[in-house]
Design an enzyme around this catalytic site. Structure first.
Site, PDB file in Angstrom:
ATOM      1  N   ASP A 118      -6.918  -3.474  -7.087  1.00 16.37           N
ATOM      2  CA  ASP A 118      -7.602  -3.942  -5.887  1.00 16.37           C
ATOM      3  C   ASP A 118      -7.829  -5.435  -6.023  1.00 16.37           C
ATOM      4  O   ASP A 118      -7.954  -5.964  -7.136  1.00 16.37           O
ATOM      5  CB  ASP A 118      -8.936  -3.229  -5.689  1.00 16.37           C
ATOM      6  N   ARG A 176      -7.978  11.030  -6.295  1.00 19.37           N
ATOM      7  CA  ARG A 176      -9.182  10.303  -5.892  1.00 19.37           C
ATOM      8  C   ARG A 176     -10.357  11.234  -5.605  1.00 19.37           C
ATOM      9  O   ARG A 176     -11.505  10.795  -5.602  1.00 19.37           O
ATOM     10  CB  ARG A 176      -8.888   9.443  -4.657  1.00 19.37           C
ATOM     11  N   ARG A 222       0.825  -1.219   0.000  1.00 21.07           N
ATOM     12  CA  ARG A 222       0.000   0.000   0.000  1.00 21.07           C
ATOM     13  C   ARG A 222       0.855   1.263   0.000  1.00 21.07           C
ATOM     14  O   ARG A 222       0.477   2.280   0.587  1.00 21.07           O
ATOM     15  CB  ARG A 222      -0.962   0.027   1.201  1.00 21.07           C
ATOM     16  N   ARG A 224      -3.574   5.986   0.106  1.00 21.88           N
ATOM     17  CA  ARG A 224      -4.203   6.950   1.011  1.00 21.88           C
ATOM     18  C   ARG A 224      -3.242   7.803   1.812  1.00 21.88           C
ATOM     19  O   ARG A 224      -3.627   8.867   2.291  1.00 21.88           O
ATOM     20  CB  ARG A 224      -5.142   6.197   1.968  1.00 21.88           C
ATOM     21  N   TYR A 234     -14.504 -12.652   0.516  1.00 21.68           N
ATOM     22  CA  TYR A 234     -15.306 -11.498   0.106  1.00 21.68           C
ATOM     23  C   TYR A 234     -16.611 -11.936  -0.553  1.00 21.68           C
ATOM     24  O   TYR A 234     -17.673 -11.369  -0.293  1.00 21.68           O
ATOM     25  CB  TYR A 234     -14.510 -10.603  -0.846  1.00 21.68           C
TER      26      TYR A 234
END
Length: 349
Positions: A79, A43, A30, A34, A154
């Site tokens: 992702d 974003r 990552r 973010r 998921y």
């Protein structure tokens, strides 16, 4: 046809293939995303799912941490659920929640209805790999995919889960449906990684993020054979293949036995201990606790030096190499300046 590059000076590729790098290689799970203001600016104009299916955005976001931090590898921005979308599964990535599946897969009929990957649906990913291979120079590009179990979690739960209770219940109560699901997801994972390899990625990483929820016997019976098929199908490409999960101390031997050449280790297990659990000749990746990066530079420096020392002990204990990384992904509140300093420190050691 493969566009793979020859990168003999890459510290990352050297450590991942049992050669001696000229410095300790470092990259971060990552690392794109973010924690970076330039990512947040992008974003603000594009949803996560839109960003994952636009070649120019994938390329730019992948390059951001390489420019900023001087890391030794780039990892493709994507992702874990992108290949599910590429197989026609209706889902979205909801801010502050994660992937949400419109119609969870919980019955034999649900499993039977799952379709295979349609490569043209993920063509932007292949296009981005081509752009990145040109832009990265001598920095290798790591492609990635979710492992079959984590994708299954998921799909069955319908989104992120703390206990994976529905997933385990299906696995234990309906083993035929479970293995049928895992077969389809294994094909999906292989297909998505094949798209990336054919486009020219230099290495791959398979994230079995939630495998640590399982006992060792359950992992061996219900998960390992499927993960092993992923690595076996791609071994002929001759690129480093990393296998990573969180909370997997008890599973490291079995995960290594699935066929990866590099095993990621989280912060709960020392690298030297991990070296005794994995297959001989396996390189290790890790394993600074991401939370340490929020604790001030004097704490970061001390902890980073300890990880590098632990990596050296791991090599003495039989690991074929050590790649410095975190034990999981960069936390959103991490100061990017600390990451840049950390890369510089690791390179100096």
């Amino acid at each position: 046809m493969s566009n793979r590059r020859d990168l003999p000076e890459s510290p990352y590729l050297a450590a991942a293939t049992g050669r001696k790098p000229h410095r300790v290689p470092v990259w971060f799970m990552r690392q794109a995303g973010r924690s970076l203001p330039e990512y947040r600016a992008l974003r603000a104009e594009h949803s996560m799912m839109a960003a994952c299916f636009a070649a120019e955005l994938i390329t730019e976001i992948t390059l951001q941490p390489v420019r900023r931090h001087d890391v030794d590898a780039a990892i493709l921005f994507s992702d874990i659920v992108v290949p599910l979308r590429g197989a026609g599964v209706e889902l979205d990535i909801v801010p502050d929640v994660g992937p949400v599946i419109a119609a969870p897969v919980r019955t034999a009929a649900d499993v039977a209805a799952l379709k295979p990957l349609e490569p043209q649906r993920v063509q932007p990913v292949a296009d981005a790999v081509g752009l990145l291979v040109s832009a990265l120079g001598d920095v290798p590009l790591i492609g990635f995919a979710g492992a079959p179990f984590t994708l299954a979690s998921y799909l069955v739960e319908g989104g992120p889960s703390r206990h994976h209770a529905r997933t385990k219940a299906m696995m234990l109560a309906e083993p035929d449906s479970w293995h049928a699901l895992m077969e389809k997801l294994t094909d999906l994972t292989i297909g998505f990684l094949r798209v990336q390899l054919d486009a020219g990625v230099d290495a791959i990483q398979v994230f079995d993020s939630w495998a640590g929820a399982l006992s060792l016997p359950d992992y061996r019976q219900y998960v390992q054979p499927h993960s092993a098929r992923v690595f076996a199908a791609l071994a002929c490409d001759g690129v480093p293949m990393t296998h990573f999960g969180v909370g997997t101390a008890e599973l490291l031997g079995a995960m290594s036995g699935a066929g990866a050449t590099v095993v990621g280790v989280d912060w709960r297990t020392s690298l030297a201990d991990a070296a005794t659990r994995v297959q001989p000749g396996t390189a290790l990746q890790g394993n600074l606790d991401p939370a340490v990066l929020l604790a001030g530079w004097h704490v970061v420096e001390r902890a980073a030096r300890a990880v590098v020392d632990d990596g050296r002990r791991a090599v003495d204990a039989g690991a074929s190499g050590h790649i410095f990384n975190l034990g999981h992904g960069v936390l959103p509140d991490t100061d990017p300046g600390v990451l840049t300093e950390l890369v510089s420190l690791v390179h100096s050691l």
